[in-house]
Design a protein around this motif. Sequence first.
Motif, PDB file in Angstrom:
ATOM      1  N   ALA A  22     -39.156  42.177  10.661  1.00 60.24           N
ATOM      2  CA  ALA A  22     -39.567  41.149   9.697  1.00 60.24           C
ATOM      3  C   ALA A  22     -38.368  40.477   9.037  1.00 60.24           C
ATOM      4  O   ALA A  22     -38.506  39.392   8.474  1.00 60.24           O
ATOM      5  CB  ALA A  22     -40.474  41.764   8.633  1.00 60.24           C
ATOM      6  N   GLU A  23     -37.200  41.105   9.118  1.00 60.26           N
ATOM      7  CA  GLU A  23     -36.032  40.579   8.419  1.00 60.26           C
ATOM      8  C   GLU A  23     -34.907  40.104   9.320  1.00 60.26           C
ATOM      9  O   GLU A  23     -33.883  39.628   8.837  1.00 60.26           O
ATOM     10  CB  GLU A  23     -35.490  41.650   7.469  1.00 60.26           C
ATOM     11  N   LYS A 105     -30.736  45.005  12.010  1.00 63.96           N
ATOM     12  CA  LYS A 105     -30.956  45.068  10.565  1.00 63.96           C
ATOM     13  C   LYS A 105     -29.781  45.746   9.865  1.00 63.96           C
ATOM     14  O   LYS A 105     -29.314  45.286   8.817  1.00 63.96           O
ATOM     15  CB  LYS A 105     -32.269  45.818  10.274  1.00 63.96           C
ATOM     16  N   GLN A 108     -26.901  43.341   9.756  1.00 68.22           N
ATOM     17  CA  GLN A 108     -27.212  42.338   8.739  1.00 68.22           C
ATOM     18  C   GLN A 108     -26.941  42.893   7.341  1.00 68.22           C
ATOM     19  O   GLN A 108     -26.340  42.226   6.508  1.00 68.22           O
ATOM     20  CB  GLN A 108     -28.690  41.939   8.860  1.00 68.22           C
ATOM     21  N   ASP A 109     -27.369  44.122   7.100  1.00 68.36           N
ATOM     22  CA  ASP A 109     -27.143  44.767   5.809  1.00 68.36           C
ATOM     23  C   ASP A 109     -25.655  44.945   5.521  1.00 68.36           C
ATOM     24  O   ASP A 109     -25.235  44.953   4.364  1.00 68.36           O
ATOM     25  CB  ASP A 109     -27.835  46.130   5.741  1.00 68.36           C
TER      26      ASP A 109
END
Length: 137
Positions: A22-23, A105, A108-109
């Motif tokens: 979702a991210e 993810k 990205q984090d």
Amino acid sequence: MTREPGTPLARPSASLVEAARAEIRNITVEEAVGLLDDPTYQFVDIRDPRELVREGMVPEASKAPRGMLEFWVDPESPYYKASLDDGRTLVLYCGSGWRSALTAKTLQDMGFDTVAHLDGGFTAWKASGQEIAQVER
């Protein structure tokens, strides 16, 4: 309170994958095929080396085992590989898309904003009849 072995986890892996998807940027096989020759994209296979030998990989993809990728893209890590941090968008993939979604993810984090993942992973790539490069031991 200690969790009893074999009982459900508070947050199962499938829910982590769903939340990650979702991210992050999810790329379909059709989109990926169109990006293969785009010099601003780099495909990265994060599967275990034994999987690569057994099944092959996307042609021209780089190899970066999931357990090392976070270190290989971090300029402050002793394991840094500039070839994975050269401004191109990394398109990560694994077998089914679960590991690559979680890894995208995580990157990205970490602040790595040029990352995406191949939805459905190498399984979807093969099922669509795309070219496969063989990997030698």
